[in-house]
Design a protein around this motif. Sequence first.
Motif, PDB file in Angstrom:
ATOM      1  N   LEU A  32       0.864  -1.172   0.000  1.00  0.00           N
ATOM      2  CA  LEU A  32       0.000   0.000   0.000  1.00  0.00           C
ATOM      3  C   LEU A  32       0.896   1.216   0.000  1.00  0.00           C
ATOM      4  CD1 LEU A  32      -2.818   1.296   0.214  1.00  0.00           C
ATOM      5  CD2 LEU A  32      -2.604   1.098   2.703  1.00  0.00           C
ATOM      6  N   GLU A  33       0.749   2.054  -1.027  1.00  0.00           N
ATOM      7  CA  GLU A  33       1.603   3.224  -1.168  1.00  0.00           C
ATOM      8  C   GLU A  33       0.759   4.483  -1.280  1.00  0.00           C
ATOM      9  OE1 GLU A  33       4.266   2.819  -4.440  1.00  0.00           O
ATOM     10  OE2 GLU A  33       5.319   1.133  -3.529  1.00  0.00           O
ATOM     11  N   ARG A  34       1.336   5.586  -0.868  1.00  0.00           N
ATOM     12  CA  ARG A  34       0.697   6.898  -1.011  1.00  0.00           C
ATOM     13  C   ARG A  34       1.259   7.520  -2.281  1.00  0.00           C
ATOM     14  NH1 ARG A  34      -3.739   9.136   1.383  1.00  0.00           N
ATOM     15  NH2 ARG A  34      -3.438  11.339   1.711  1.00  0.00           N
ATOM     16  N   GLU A  35       0.406   7.749  -3.287  1.00  0.00           N
ATOM     17  CA  GLU A  35       0.845   8.315  -4.564  1.00  0.00           C
ATOM     18  C   GLU A  35      -0.024   9.521  -4.902  1.00  0.00           C
ATOM     19  OE1 GLU A  35       0.857   5.325  -7.602  1.00  0.00           O
ATOM     20  OE2 GLU A  35       2.252   4.048  -6.504  1.00  0.00           O
ATOM     21  N   HIS A  36       0.603  10.671  -5.008  1.00  0.00           N
ATOM     22  CA  HIS A  36      -0.087  11.910  -5.374  1.00  0.00           C
ATOM     23  C   HIS A  36      -1.289  12.174  -4.463  1.00  0.00           C
ATOM     24  CE1 HIS A  36       2.480  11.839  -8.885  1.00  0.00           C
ATOM     25  NE2 HIS A  36       2.014  10.643  -9.183  1.00  0.00           N
ATOM     26  N   GLY A  37      -1.115  11.903  -3.177  1.00  0.00           N
ATOM     27  CA  GLY A  37      -2.173  12.174  -2.207  1.00  0.00           C
ATOM     28  C   GLY A  37      -3.237  11.100  -2.104  1.00  0.00           C
ATOM     29  N   HIS A  38      -3.076   9.977  -2.815  1.00  0.00           N
ATOM     30  CA  HIS A  38      -4.057   8.891  -2.796  1.00  0.00           C
ATOM     31  C   HIS A  38      -3.371   7.589  -2.387  1.00  0.00           C
ATOM     32  CE1 HIS A  38      -7.059  11.344  -4.842  1.00  0.00           C
ATOM     33  NE2 HIS A  38      -6.076  11.748  -5.633  1.00  0.00           N
ATOM     34  N   TRP A  39      -4.123   6.732  -1.694  1.00  0.00           N
ATOM     35  CA  TRP A  39      -3.620   5.406  -1.347  1.00  0.00           C
ATOM     36  C   TRP A  39      -3.847   4.472  -2.528  1.00  0.00           C
ATOM     37  CZ3 TRP A  39      -0.609   4.937   2.654  1.00  0.00           C
ATOM     38  CH2 TRP A  39      -0.763   5.768   3.760  1.00  0.00           C
ATOM     39  N   VAL A  40      -2.804   3.760  -2.936  1.00  0.00           N
ATOM     40  CA  VAL A  40      -2.889   2.819  -4.051  1.00  0.00           C
ATOM     41  C   VAL A  40      -2.281   1.493  -3.608  1.00  0.00           C
ATOM     42  CG1 VAL A  40      -2.149   2.308  -6.412  1.00  0.00           C
ATOM     43  CG2 VAL A  40      -2.755   4.660  -5.770  1.00  0.00           C
ATOM     44  N   TYR A  41      -3.052   0.415  -3.772  1.00  0.00           N
ATOM     45  CA  TYR A  41      -2.529  -0.928  -3.541  1.00  0.00           C
ATOM     46  C   TYR A  41      -1.830  -1.395  -4.805  1.00  0.00           C
ATOM     47  CZ  TYR A  41      -5.058  -1.753   0.816  1.00  0.00           C
ATOM     48  OH  TYR A  41      -5.498  -1.699   2.100  1.00  0.00           O
ATOM     49  N   GLU A  42      -0.653  -1.966  -4.645  1.00  0.00           N
ATOM     50  CA  GLU A  42       0.059  -2.619  -5.739  1.00  0.00           C
ATOM     51  C   GLU A  42       0.073  -4.107  -5.406  1.00  0.00           C
ATOM     52  OE1 GLU A  42       3.860  -0.717  -6.040  1.00  0.00           O
ATOM     53  OE2 GLU A  42       2.970   1.122  -6.819  1.00  0.00           O
ATOM     54  N   ILE A  43      -0.658  -4.874  -6.204  1.00  0.00           N
ATOM     55  CA  ILE A  43      -0.882  -6.286  -5.901  1.00  0.00           C
ATOM     56  C   ILE A  43      -0.214  -7.138  -6.968  1.00  0.00           C
ATOM     57  CG2 ILE A  43      -2.655  -8.044  -5.555  1.00  0.00           C
ATOM     58  CD1 ILE A  43      -4.493  -5.708  -4.662  1.00  0.00           C
ATOM     59  N   LYS A  44       0.630  -8.068  -6.537  1.00  0.00           N
ATOM     60  CA  LYS A  44       1.319  -8.990  -7.444  1.00  0.00           C
ATOM     61  C   LYS A  44       0.429 -10.210  -7.667  1.00  0.00           C
ATOM     62  CE  LYS A  44       5.535  -7.020  -6.951  1.00  0.00           C
ATOM     63  NZ  LYS A  44       6.237  -6.339  -7.954  1.00  0.00           N
ATOM     64  N   VAL A  45       0.204 -10.536  -8.941  1.00  0.00           N
ATOM     65  CA  VAL A  45      -0.654 -11.658  -9.318  1.00  0.00           C
ATOM     66  C   VAL A  45       0.072 -12.517 -10.344  1.00  0.00           C
ATOM     67  CG1 VAL A  45      -2.845 -12.333 -10.380  1.00  0.00           C
ATOM     68  CG2 VAL A  45      -2.741 -10.281  -8.951  1.00  0.00           C
ATOM     69  N   ILE A  46       0.082 -13.827 -10.118  1.00  0.00           N
ATOM     70  CA  ILE A  46       0.528 -14.765 -11.150  1.00  0.00           C
ATOM     71  C   ILE A  46      -0.731 -15.184 -11.889  1.00  0.00           C
ATOM     72  CG2 ILE A  46       1.575 -16.984 -11.654  1.00  0.00           C
ATOM     73  CD1 ILE A  46       3.223 -16.670  -9.109  1.00  0.00           C
ATOM     74  N   THR A  47      -0.801 -14.841 -13.169  1.00  0.00           N
ATOM     75  CA  THR A  47      -1.989 -15.126 -13.961  1.00  0.00           C
ATOM     76  C   THR A  47      -2.083 -16.611 -14.274  1.00  0.00           C
ATOM     77  OG1 THR A  47      -0.872 -14.744 -16.060  1.00  0.00           O
ATOM     78  CG2 THR A  47      -1.925 -12.830 -15.008  1.00  0.00           C
ATOM     79  N   GLN A  48      -3.235 -17.006 -14.797  1.00  0.00           N
ATOM     80  CA  GLN A  48      -3.454 -18.408 -15.123  1.00  0.00           C
ATOM     81  C   GLN A  48      -2.506 -18.907 -16.207  1.00  0.00           C
ATOM     82  OE1 GLN A  48      -7.659 -18.095 -15.864  1.00  0.00           O
ATOM     83  NE2 GLN A  48      -8.163 -18.540 -13.729  1.00  0.00           N
ATOM     84  N   GLY A  94       0.643 -17.909 -16.301  1.00  0.00           N
ATOM     85  CA  GLY A  94       1.976 -17.872 -15.739  1.00  0.00           C
ATOM     86  C   GLY A  94       2.689 -16.527 -15.746  1.00  0.00           C
ATOM     87  N   ARG A  95       2.030 -15.479 -16.210  1.00  0.00           N
ATOM     88  CA  ARG A  95       2.666 -14.156 -16.203  1.00  0.00           C
ATOM     89  C   ARG A  95       2.576 -13.547 -14.803  1.00  0.00           C
ATOM     90  NH1 ARG A  95      -0.374 -10.632 -20.022  1.00  0.00           N
ATOM     91  NH2 ARG A  95      -2.086 -11.921 -19.295  1.00  0.00           N
ATOM     92  N   LEU A  96       3.559 -12.724 -14.447  1.00  0.00           N
ATOM     93  CA  LEU A  96       3.540 -11.990 -13.191  1.00  0.00           C
ATOM     94  C   LEU A  96       3.118 -10.563 -13.495  1.00  0.00           C
ATOM     95  CD1 LEU A  96       4.075 -11.767 -10.148  1.00  0.00           C
ATOM     96  CD2 LEU A  96       6.462 -11.244 -10.700  1.00  0.00           C
ATOM     97  N   LEU A  97       1.988 -10.150 -12.924  1.00  0.00           N
ATOM     98  CA  LEU A  97       1.473  -8.804 -13.136  1.00  0.00           C
ATOM     99  C   LEU A  97       1.462  -8.038 -11.833  1.00  0.00           C
ATOM    100  CD1 LEU A  97      -1.699  -9.430 -15.357  1.00  0.00           C
ATOM    101  CD2 LEU A  97       0.618  -8.870 -16.104  1.00  0.00           C
ATOM    102  N   GLU A  98       1.581  -6.716 -11.948  1.00  0.00           N
ATOM    103  CA  GLU A  98       1.362  -5.831 -10.819  1.00  0.00           C
ATOM    104  C   GLU A  98       0.066  -5.080 -11.117  1.00  0.00           C
ATOM    105  OE1 GLU A  98       4.426  -3.501  -8.419  1.00  0.00           O
ATOM    106  OE2 GLU A  98       3.699  -2.059  -9.893  1.00  0.00           O
ATOM    107  N   VAL A  99      -0.918  -5.270 -10.264  1.00  0.00           N
ATOM    108  CA  VAL A  99      -2.231  -4.662 -10.439  1.00  0.00           C
ATOM    109  C   VAL A  99      -2.341  -3.490  -9.473  1.00  0.00           C
ATOM    110  CG1 VAL A  99      -4.728  -5.060 -10.382  1.00  0.00           C
ATOM    111  CG2 VAL A  99      -3.183  -6.915 -11.050  1.00  0.00           C
ATOM    112  N   MET A 100      -2.697  -2.310  -9.990  1.00  0.00           N
ATOM    113  CA  MET A 100      -2.864  -1.134  -9.156  1.00  0.00           C
ATOM    114  C   MET A 100      -4.354  -0.933  -8.869  1.00  0.00           C
ATOM    115  SD  MET A 100       0.106  -0.970 -10.793  1.00  0.00           S
ATOM    116  CE  MET A 100      -0.258  -0.455 -12.441  1.00  0.00           C
ATOM    117  N   VAL A 101      -4.682  -0.818  -7.569  1.00  0.00           N
ATOM    118  CA  VAL A 101      -6.070  -0.674  -7.134  1.00  0.00           C
ATOM    119  C   VAL A 101      -6.170   0.553  -6.240  1.00  0.00           C
ATOM    120  CG1 VAL A 101      -7.999  -1.777  -5.934  1.00  0.00           C
ATOM    121  CG2 VAL A 101      -6.369  -3.177  -7.221  1.00  0.00           C
ATOM    122  N   ASP A 102      -7.125   1.421  -6.534  1.00  0.00           N
ATOM    123  CA  ASP A 102      -7.358   2.609  -5.711  1.00  0.00           C
ATOM    124  C   ASP A 102      -7.803   2.168  -4.323  1.00  0.00           C
ATOM    125  OD1 ASP A 102      -8.986   4.823  -4.493  1.00  0.00           O
ATOM    126  OD2 ASP A 102      -8.315   5.846  -6.308  1.00  0.00           O
TER     127      ASP A 102
END
Length: 102
Positions: free
Chosen positions: A64-80, A82-90
């Motif tokens: 959980l990071e503070r970016e430009h005054g907003h909290w943003v979750y950066e979530i690591k996901v291994i897709t079905q 096999g790719r590794l993605l970083e998903v950003m969620v408000d």
Amino acid sequence: MLKPLGFGLILATLATPCVAGPGGHDHDHDRARHARERGEVRPIEEILAATRAAVPGEIIGLELEREHGHWVYEIKVITQDGRLLEVMVDGADARVLGWELD
């Protein structure tokens, strides 16, 4: 090949999001907890549900990071596939902002 983490370890990780940034982890953890107590971020269950709906796969980490005054979750996901993605969620409304290969 990656092996699934133990259920207890996953729960401990997901239940205690940390705030990335300089300083000690205790201070960062306190900032994240206070943001939740003040209603600045949604419950982690909502954040994870939004992530799973947008990007099916195995969640293996989050920050959980503070970016430009907003909290943003950066979530690591291994897709079905096999790719590794970083998903950003408000953090405030659990809206998926986007994702990228990690």
